[in-house]
Every structure is written in C-alpha cells, then in structure tokens.
Design an enzyme around this catalytic site. Structure first.
Site, PDB file in Angstrom:
ATOM      1  N   SER A   1       0.810  -1.218   0.000  1.00 11.15           N
ATOM      2  CA  SER A   1       0.000   0.000   0.000  1.00 11.15           C
ATOM      3  C   SER A   1       0.845   1.270   0.000  1.00 11.15           C
ATOM      4  O   SER A   1       0.360   2.340  -0.388  1.00 11.15           O
ATOM      5  CB  SER A   1      -0.956   0.002   1.197  1.00 11.15           C
ATOM      6  OG  SER A   1      -0.266  -0.272   2.399  1.00 11.15           O
TER       7      SER A   1
ATOM      8  N   ASP B   1      -2.968   5.985  11.803  1.00 10.62           N
ATOM      9  CA  ASP B   1      -2.098   5.514  10.728  1.00 10.62           C
ATOM     10  C   ASP B   1      -0.850   6.389  10.653  1.00 10.62           C
ATOM     11  O   ASP B   1      -0.885   7.513  10.135  1.00 10.62           O
ATOM     12  CB  ASP B   1      -2.859   5.537   9.405  1.00 10.62           C
ATOM     13  CG  ASP B   1      -2.045   4.980   8.244  1.00 10.62           C
ATOM     14  OD1 ASP B   1      -0.848   4.693   8.436  1.00 10.62           O
ATOM     15  OD2 ASP B   1      -2.601   4.843   7.133  1.00 10.62           O
TER      16      ASP B   1
ATOM     17  N   HIS C   1       1.369   5.211   6.438  1.00  9.76           N
ATOM     18  CA  HIS C   1       1.100   5.781   5.117  1.00  9.76           C
ATOM     19  C   HIS C   1       1.218   7.306   5.175  1.00  9.76           C
ATOM     20  O   HIS C   1       1.527   7.877   6.219  1.00  9.76           O
ATOM     21  CB  HIS C   1      -0.296   5.357   4.647  1.00  9.76           C
ATOM     22  CG  HIS C   1      -0.449   3.877   4.527  1.00  9.76           C
ATOM     23  ND1 HIS C   1      -0.974   3.099   5.541  1.00  9.76           N
ATOM     24  CD2 HIS C   1      -0.137   3.033   3.515  1.00  9.76           C
ATOM     25  CE1 HIS C   1      -0.970   1.830   5.157  1.00  9.76           C
ATOM     26  NE2 HIS C   1      -0.474   1.760   3.933  1.00  9.76           N
TER      27      HIS C   1
END
Length: 351
Positions: free
Chosen positions: A104, A327, A330
């Site tokens: 990702s 998160d 990312h």
C-alpha cells in the site's frame, strides 16, 4: 583536468541545448541528503482536484485542519530539485507503460504520481480501471499507462492445506512485470506485521517449511530472489528498474526526542535539520547490499531519511475510518509521496 573538461562540457551543453544547467548541477549531488524547507508554492496539486485519491489518503477531506504539512519542499544539501513538470514527464514517457509493484505504500506513491500528472494536464482524457490486484491509470493523449500491482512480498504467497505459505525463494508471477518500460518495486511494510494481520502462516525455502524465522533474514532471502529474477529476465536497454526505498513510520515519539508523544498524532511540522535523532532501520542495509550485488542494478529511491524527518505527514486519525485508527505508516495526499515522485523525475533527468 577531467574536472575542468566536465565543466566545459556542461557549459557547451547549456549553450547548445539549454539542458546543461540541470544535468550538471545534479551530477554530483546526493539527492537524499538534505532537509525540509517551508515553501508556500507547494503543494504541487490540490487533493480536491484529484477525484481518484484513495479516501484513506485524503486527510483534508477526512477532517484534518492544519495545512502546513502541505507546504514543505525537500532541499538536497548541495543542489535544488528541478520543479516537477508533469507534461514533460508524460512527453518523455510517451507510449510507455510504468508499473509500480508493491504494497500500500507503493499504492501511495502511484496515486501521488497520477495526481501530479493529472494536475499538469487537467483537460487530457484519462481512463482508470481495476482488474484483480492491478490498477491501471492511462493518459490517452500520451499513450502512457501508470499502473499499480498489489504485491506485498514480491515472492510467492501460496494458500496450501497447512495455511498461507510464503515461499522465499520462488517467484512465479513475474510475467506480470515483464513488458513494461519502467518498474518501481517496493516491499517492507508487511514484513513488520505481527499476529493474524501478517500475510503468512509459514515460511518455505527449498523443501524446508518453518513456522517462524528471523524476519530480516526472511526479507533478505526474498529480496535476493527478486534481484535474481530481475537479473535473469529484464533487459536494461528496454526497461528501467527502480526500488522504492524503506519508508519510515512514526509510532514512538522518543525516536524524534518527544518522549511525551506516543505516535504521529497531532504532529504539524517535520523534524528540523538534516539528521534524524532516532534509530536506523536495519532493512536499509539489507536492501542496499542486495542491490549492490545485482548484475543489472536497480536504481534506489532512497527515501528513508526524508521520510524519517516527516513525522507530520501521516494520515494519523484522518483516514475516514474510526478515530481509534492512528495511521503513522502511510502518507497524506498531497504530501510526502509527491517528493518521492519528484526524486523519480529528477533521477530520470540525471539518467
């Protein structure tokens, strides 16, 4: 004498074709040593004008109110990066296929590049389609295809009777990589997963299957398998190969000398300067060593330091999911992955 000749050659190139000033400035510049500077001309694009961003990366849409994280530009110590020119990028890649292969974080960089290019040619028709693990963004006017193939480990993941087996010395899906003009690989984030979220139940090397082994050893074996596949199957005259380096996460404030902070939550500016006070990432050395042993070397986009310094650039609680989600792996878009693509563009200019 050689140095003087090189300077003269740069001067001649500048006079004749007008490109020498860029190539000569960058020739001896380490693009990955530097610091983040506030620059009000950034970001390169507005997320609101890029309708295909994954909702988990669109931090402003998900309620983030501070915006300074959008305004930082990476400044190498001994040069300046040329401003990203999306139309020039498309012209240089006209008729070509670009494939990101990875997890990702690879998707993060792929979506960044599609937004950067779309913002440069907003009236140019595009087509976005997804089939299985492959996402394909095509700029019809230029015949350029920018794709992302989800592949967390690069080596084979096989569902067998005993469970999910990660075959560290086997790649049988490489035909999906062949035939592209540019390949940008990435793999590291999923190797860090623990418990059920991890992508395997067993490792296998040759005929030996094991429940556990040292993760860094497994990572090295897998990367070596990947490197041998590249050496055996890719022609560097027709395909450029890059490896998207180890991207830093920020789950421990002690790493950047803020002992009261547990994660990246609430961070609004980078670590200042060009030195990250926290520990190094062991996988960096493994990746560097594997790349150095290749017969057909892949270019490393060495983003570790510049991402380590960006404790402010993660989605944190602004993922559009439950606020309990934090998160710090990312990156928001627009944001840090845009710089990774600026470095890709600059590297192409240098080459």
């Amino acid at each position: 004498m050689a140095s003087g000749f090189g300077s003269w050659r740069c001067f001649v190139a500048f006079l004749v074709i007008g490109l020498g000033s860029v190539s000569c400035q960058l020739r001896n510049c380490n693009l990955y040593e530097g610091s983040w500077l506030f620059d009000d001309s950034y970001p390169i694009y507005e997320a609101s004008n890029c309708p295909f961003i994954d909702p988990a990366f669109d931090c402003l849409k998900n309620g983030r109110t501070d915006k300074d994280y959008l305004k930082y530009r990476w400044k190498p110590s001994k040069c300046d990066l040329p401003r990203f020119d999306g139309r020039d990028f498309l012209e240089r890649q006209r008729g070509k296929n670009i494939l990101f292969v990875g997890d990702s974080l690879s998707k993060n960089m792929w979506q960044s590049l599609t937004c950067m290019l779309h913002s440069a040619v907003p009236e140019s028709a595009y087509n976005l389609k997804q089939e299985g693990d492959l996402s394909d963004f095509s700029f019809l006017e230029f015949g350029v295809s920018v794709k992302w193939l989800k592949n967390n480990f690069l080596v084979d993941e096989v569902q067998e009777q005993i469970g999910r087996v990660l075959k560290l010395d086997s790649i049988t899906t490489g035909d999906q990589w062949a035939g592209n003009h540019m390949l940008i690989f990435n793999s590291y984030l999923w190797w860090l997963h623990q418990g059920q979220p991890r992508g395997w139940d067993y490792f296998q090397v040759g005929n030996t299957t094991m429940k556990d082994m040292d993760i860094l050893e497994a990572y090295q074996i897998a990367l070596t398998t990947w490197s041998r596949w590249i050496d055996g199957h890719i022609d560097p005259l027709s395909t450029q190969v890059f490896f998207q380096g180890i991207s830093a996460a920020h789950f421990n404030g002690q790493d950047w000398n803020e002992t009261s902070e547990k994660t990246c939550k609430g961070q609004t500016q980078p670590v200042l300067g060009s030195v990250y006070p926290g520990p190094s990432i062991p996988a960096e050395g493994i990746l560097s060593n594997v790349l150095s042993m290749m017969e057909k070397p892949a270019k490393l986009l060495d983003v570790t330091l510049l991402t380590q310094l960006r404790k402010d650039g993660h989605p944190s609680i602004y993922t559009g999911q439950a606020e309990s989600t934090d998160d710090c792996s990312h990156w928001c878009l627009a944001g840090v992955p845009d710089t990774c693509n600026e470095l890709l563009y600059t590297t192409l200019l240098k080459m």
